[in-house]
Design a protein around this motif. Structure first.
Motif, PDB file in Angstrom:
ATOM      1  N   PHE A 295       6.627   7.777   2.679  1.00  0.00           N
ATOM      2  CA  PHE A 295       6.530   6.463   3.326  1.00  0.00           C
ATOM      3  C   PHE A 295       5.095   5.957   3.304  1.00  0.00           C
ATOM      4  O   PHE A 295       4.831   4.790   2.995  1.00  0.00           O
ATOM      5  CB  PHE A 295       7.049   6.533   4.766  1.00  0.00           C
ATOM      6  CG  PHE A 295       8.532   6.357   4.890  1.00  0.00           C
ATOM      7  CD1 PHE A 295       9.116   5.107   4.729  1.00  0.00           C
ATOM      8  CD2 PHE A 295       9.348   7.432   5.169  1.00  0.00           C
ATOM      9  CE1 PHE A 295      10.492   4.936   4.836  1.00  0.00           C
ATOM     10  CE2 PHE A 295      10.727   7.282   5.277  1.00  0.00           C
ATOM     11  CZ  PHE A 295      11.305   6.029   5.108  1.00  0.00           C
ATOM     12  N   LEU A 296       4.152   6.856   3.621  1.00  0.00           N
ATOM     13  CA  LEU A 296       2.753   6.433   3.650  1.00  0.00           C
ATOM     14  C   LEU A 296       2.228   6.167   2.250  1.00  0.00           C
ATOM     15  O   LEU A 296       1.420   5.248   2.043  1.00  0.00           O
ATOM     16  CB  LEU A 296       1.906   7.481   4.371  1.00  0.00           C
ATOM     17  CG  LEU A 296       1.763   7.285   5.892  1.00  0.00           C
ATOM     18  CD1 LEU A 296       3.121   7.200   6.577  1.00  0.00           C
ATOM     19  CD2 LEU A 296       0.941   8.413   6.510  1.00  0.00           C
ATOM     20  N   ALA A 297       2.692   6.957   1.288  1.00  0.00           N
ATOM     21  CA  ALA A 297       2.285   6.712  -0.094  1.00  0.00           C
ATOM     22  C   ALA A 297       2.782   5.350  -0.560  1.00  0.00           C
ATOM     23  O   ALA A 297       2.072   4.623  -1.281  1.00  0.00           O
ATOM     24  CB  ALA A 297       2.824   7.810  -1.008  1.00  0.00           C
ATOM     25  N   ARG A 298       3.992   4.976  -0.164  1.00  0.00           N
ATOM     26  CA  ARG A 298       4.517   3.669  -0.554  1.00  0.00           C
ATOM     27  C   ARG A 298       3.707   2.550   0.095  1.00  0.00           C
ATOM     28  O   ARG A 298       3.435   1.514  -0.532  1.00  0.00           O
ATOM     29  CB  ARG A 298       5.992   3.556  -0.165  1.00  0.00           C
ATOM     30  CG  ARG A 298       6.610   2.198  -0.486  1.00  0.00           C
ATOM     31  CD  ARG A 298       6.514   1.847  -1.975  1.00  0.00           C
ATOM     32  NE  ARG A 298       6.989   0.500  -2.237  1.00  0.00           N
ATOM     33  CZ  ARG A 298       8.251   0.197  -2.497  1.00  0.00           C
ATOM     34  NH1 ARG A 298       9.175   1.162  -2.513  1.00  0.00           N
ATOM     35  NH2 ARG A 298       8.601  -1.040  -2.719  1.00  0.00           N
ATOM     36  N   GLY A 299       3.311   2.747   1.350  1.00  0.00           N
ATOM     37  CA  GLY A 299       2.457   1.749   2.000  1.00  0.00           C
ATOM     38  C   GLY A 299       1.148   1.564   1.266  1.00  0.00           C
ATOM     39  O   GLY A 299       0.668   0.433   1.092  1.00  0.00           O
ATOM     40  N   VAL A 300       0.563   2.671   0.813  1.00  0.00           N
ATOM     41  CA  VAL A 300      -0.681   2.601   0.038  1.00  0.00           C
ATOM     42  C   VAL A 300      -0.433   1.909  -1.295  1.00  0.00           C
ATOM     43  O   VAL A 300      -1.245   1.083  -1.746  1.00  0.00           O
ATOM     44  CB  VAL A 300      -1.258   4.015  -0.185  1.00  0.00           C
ATOM     45  CG1 VAL A 300      -2.375   3.995  -1.220  1.00  0.00           C
ATOM     46  CG2 VAL A 300      -1.781   4.591   1.131  1.00  0.00           C
ATOM     47  N   ALA A 301       0.695   2.217  -1.946  1.00  0.00           N
ATOM     48  CA  ALA A 301       1.020   1.588  -3.232  1.00  0.00           C
ATOM     49  C   ALA A 301       1.138   0.077  -3.082  1.00  0.00           C
ATOM     50  O   ALA A 301       0.642  -0.691  -3.930  1.00  0.00           O
ATOM     51  CB  ALA A 301       2.316   2.176  -3.785  1.00  0.00           C
ATOM     52  N   ASP A 302       1.770  -0.376  -2.011  1.00  0.00           N
ATOM     53  CA  ASP A 302       1.884  -1.821  -1.766  1.00  0.00           C
ATOM     54  C   ASP A 302       0.509  -2.442  -1.559  1.00  0.00           C
ATOM     55  O   ASP A 302       0.226  -3.536  -2.054  1.00  0.00           O
ATOM     56  CB  ASP A 302       2.762  -2.077  -0.541  1.00  0.00           C
ATOM     57  CG  ASP A 302       4.219  -1.711  -0.777  1.00  0.00           C
ATOM     58  OD1 ASP A 302       4.595  -1.515  -1.955  1.00  0.00           O
ATOM     59  OD2 ASP A 302       4.981  -1.613   0.203  1.00  0.00           O
ATOM     60  N   PHE A 303      -0.330  -1.749  -0.804  1.00  0.00           N
ATOM     61  CA  PHE A 303      -1.696  -2.236  -0.559  1.00  0.00           C
ATOM     62  C   PHE A 303      -2.464  -2.375  -1.871  1.00  0.00           C
ATOM     63  O   PHE A 303      -3.133  -3.380  -2.122  1.00  0.00           O
ATOM     64  CB  PHE A 303      -2.408  -1.254   0.378  1.00  0.00           C
ATOM     65  CG  PHE A 303      -3.864  -1.567   0.617  1.00  0.00           C
ATOM     66  CD1 PHE A 303      -4.254  -2.380   1.666  1.00  0.00           C
ATOM     67  CD2 PHE A 303      -4.857  -1.031  -0.199  1.00  0.00           C
ATOM     68  CE1 PHE A 303      -5.597  -2.665   1.888  1.00  0.00           C
ATOM     69  CE2 PHE A 303      -6.196  -1.303   0.011  1.00  0.00           C
ATOM     70  CZ  PHE A 303      -6.562  -2.129   1.067  1.00  0.00           C
ATOM     71  N   VAL A 304      -2.348  -1.367  -2.717  1.00  0.00           N
ATOM     72  CA  VAL A 304      -3.051  -1.363  -3.997  1.00  0.00           C
ATOM     73  C   VAL A 304      -2.591  -2.520  -4.883  1.00  0.00           C
ATOM     74  O   VAL A 304      -3.405  -3.196  -5.542  1.00  0.00           O
ATOM     75  CB  VAL A 304      -2.835  -0.027  -4.734  1.00  0.00           C
ATOM     76  CG1 VAL A 304      -3.333  -0.102  -6.177  1.00  0.00           C
ATOM     77  CG2 VAL A 304      -3.540   1.106  -3.995  1.00  0.00           C
ATOM     78  N   ASN A 305      -1.303  -2.799  -4.878  1.00  0.00           N
ATOM     79  CA  ASN A 305      -0.734  -3.775  -5.811  1.00  0.00           C
ATOM     80  C   ASN A 305      -0.936  -5.223  -5.397  1.00  0.00           C
ATOM     81  O   ASN A 305      -0.741  -6.125  -6.218  1.00  0.00           O
ATOM     82  CB  ASN A 305       0.763  -3.492  -5.992  1.00  0.00           C
ATOM     83  CG  ASN A 305       1.019  -2.180  -6.722  1.00  0.00           C
ATOM     84  OD1 ASN A 305       0.218  -1.752  -7.544  1.00  0.00           O
ATOM     85  ND2 ASN A 305       2.125  -1.515  -6.397  1.00  0.00           N
ATOM     86  N   LEU A 306      -1.315  -5.467  -4.154  1.00  0.00           N
ATOM     87  CA  LEU A 306      -1.532  -6.834  -3.704  1.00  0.00           C
ATOM     88  C   LEU A 306      -2.977  -7.250  -3.957  1.00  0.00           C
ATOM     89  O   LEU A 306      -3.920  -6.603  -3.499  1.00  0.00           O
ATOM     90  CB  LEU A 306      -1.211  -6.973  -2.216  1.00  0.00           C
ATOM     91  CG  LEU A 306       0.278  -6.924  -1.837  1.00  0.00           C
ATOM     92  CD1 LEU A 306       0.457  -6.932  -0.327  1.00  0.00           C
ATOM     93  CD2 LEU A 306       1.020  -8.107  -2.464  1.00  0.00           C
TER      94      LEU A 306
END
Length: 517
Positions: A295-306
């Protein structure tokens, strides 16, 4: 005298912190086989304070045990080996509870598998026939319970680890600082822009943090050249620009700036290991059963992609390295980095909460502190996927070579010996008068496993295992037990990076090597 735990475990708390210590203290570990190697492994887990352990063993102490196993005594001959070992191990740490399970490892696997999987957080096997070991390993693999096989034979030691997936947040790299000098944010730029070196006296000039020096000279360079230095000559010219402003020999901050020019000239990137985690199917497709890591990795992935958030970069860690500076200037700089890290983590938390809600979980499942901790270490995350123990037989991956010392040869020889061994008869154990025929039989098995004639290194490895006849040496058992316990602590605390997946120690040549099979 009662010693509080903070004092008692002070040195190890510096390594894995209170969270790691809590994980150890809550752990229940099983040891199959009270061999010298198994007991040495447990010793190094009892001392740092695991919660409890159980030894599963039905053998009696023999005279030969007393020469290699420090956890049995001559007065214990004919007593249950597990009972004696638990008594002596319990004396090492009163915080730890030891249990005895009077049953052979093989019988326990076939009669009490549910009890094993429901009771233990990690299983160590030091002695078990191969069919029973594979049965146990398959069940533990299905239940996501770590398995460590730790065995020694004469001068040779082997460790195998099996678990479907192991994720690590705190890998403890040499440095975790991310200065982000290529993409400074407004608060950091403002602090650097307000720096007027010419107006500072010598004392203040000597204590300007190198981060601000680099940003200052980077601005001067860009004003004149338009682009950052890229070639060797340009980077030397940039260093000369900084070096020209040194007023005296005591300006270590300028030396630090020159040594870190690569940070100012390079680009912040995401490592390939971390990128693979962000691109992993488990990160892309979350479910209600996904772990906190994903879950936290996905949150980081979203942050990176924006583009309006990470814009291709990870959340700022907020960590600063030591540097020459006044306390006031360092704290001011530290505050700016930590404030930015907190803002970044807050954005990641919103993404995490949205994904939790999307699979029907509470948005408050993970705290701001947990997300901040994950973001702080996000540049060094680690994902390891292990083969099952049965699948750790891809011997075609071994770099087998002819030569006097080739640890990979023992991987093959060990497996062949396990195939031939019976509970009371290891190759060479009973046929001491005919070691040559035992070696040849073992060599034939290795050829079958390999699908070709084995190289000379395998001949030597088979001869060494047969010569040892399944016997242990205390110094080798102690060393291998130390390594096995170290890997167990990594798996239990989920800190540091455990080996993947097979480790061989050759005590004859004092060499060791890891093989991923």
């Amino acid at each position: 005298m009662v010693i509080d735990k903070a004092t008692k475990y002070d040195r190890q708390l510096r390594l894995w912190g209170p969270d790691g210590q809590e994980a150890l203290e809550n752990a229940s570990i099983a040891l199959f086989g009270a061999t010298a190697t198994g007991c040495e492994t447990l010793k190094n887990l009892v001392l740092p304070g695991i919660g409890q352990f159980t030894i599963i063993d039905d053998k009696q102490v023999k005279y030969e045990d007393c020469g290699v196993n420090f956890f049995v005594r001559l007065t214990d001959v004919s007593r249950p080996r597990a009972e004696v070992a638990v008594e002596l191990l319990n004396e090492l740490n009163t915080d730890v509870i030891g249990h005895v399970w009077h049953e052979s490892p093989e019988e326990a696997v076939y009669s009490s598998m549910s009890r094993i999987t429901e009771t233990f957080d990690l299983v160590i096997v030091a002695e078990m026939p191969l069919p029973a070991l594979h049965r146990l390993a398959d069940r533990l693999y299905a239940e996501d319970i770590p398995l460590i096989v730790a065995q020694t034979n004469g001068f040779i030691g082997r460790i195998q680890i099996s678990i479907p997936e192991h994720t690590v947040i705190e890998t403890h790299p040499d440095t975790s600082s991310d200065l982000r000098l290529d993409k400074p944010w407004p608060d950091l730029l403002e602090l650097a822009a307000n720096l007027d070196l010419s107006s500072l006296d010598d004392e203040a000039h000597t204590h300007v943090p190198f981060v601000l020096l680099l940003l200052h000279y980077k601005r001067l360079w860009l004003t004149e050249h338009g682009n950052l230095p890229t070639t060797y000559e340009q980077k030397n010219a940039f260093k000369d620009l900084i070096r020209a402003e040194i007023r005296n020999n005591d300006e270590e901050n300028f030396d630090e700036a020159i040594a870190n020019v690569w940070r100012a000239c390079g680009k912040s990137t995401i490592s390939s290991d971390v990128q693979r985690i962000l691109d992993d199917d488990k990160c892309r497709h979350l479910t209600a059963k996904s772990t906190m890591f994903w879950f936290l990795a996905r949150g980081v992935a979203d942050f990176v992609n924006l583009s309006e958030e990470g814009d291709g970069l990870l959340p700022l860690s907020g960590a600063l390295p030591d540097m020459k500076s006044t306390t006031e200037a360092y704290v001011q700089l530290q505050h700016i980095y930590r404030a930015k890290a907190k803002v970044d983590a807050g954005k990641v938390l919103i993404h995490v909460q949205d994904h939790l809600a999307s699979v029907g979980l509470s948005r408050d499942r993970y705290s701001q502190e947990e997300v901040e901790h994950f973001c702080k270490h996000s540049a060094n995350l680690k994902l390891l996927r292990y083969s099952s123990l049965k699948d750790q037989t891809h011997f075609d991956k071994l770099p087998l070579e002819d030569g006097a010392s080739d640890p990979s040869a023992f991987v093959l020889a060990y497996h062949a010996a396990e195939l031939q061994a019976s509970p009371e008869d290891y190759p060479g154990q009973r046929n001491e008068a005919d070691l040559a025929s035992c070696t040849q039989a073992l060599l034939t098995t290795t050829g079958t496993l390999l699908g070709r004639n084995p190289p000379s290194a395998v001949h030597k490895a088979c001869a060494e295992l047969v010569r040892s006849g399944g016997g242990e040496l205390h110094n080798i058992a102690s060393l291998v037990g130390g390594v096995a316990s170290q890997e167990a602590i990594k798996l239990l605390t989920k800190q540091y990076v455990p080996l993947n997946n097979t480790w061989i120690f050759d005590g004859v040549h004092s060499t060791s090597q890891v093989f991923q099979l």
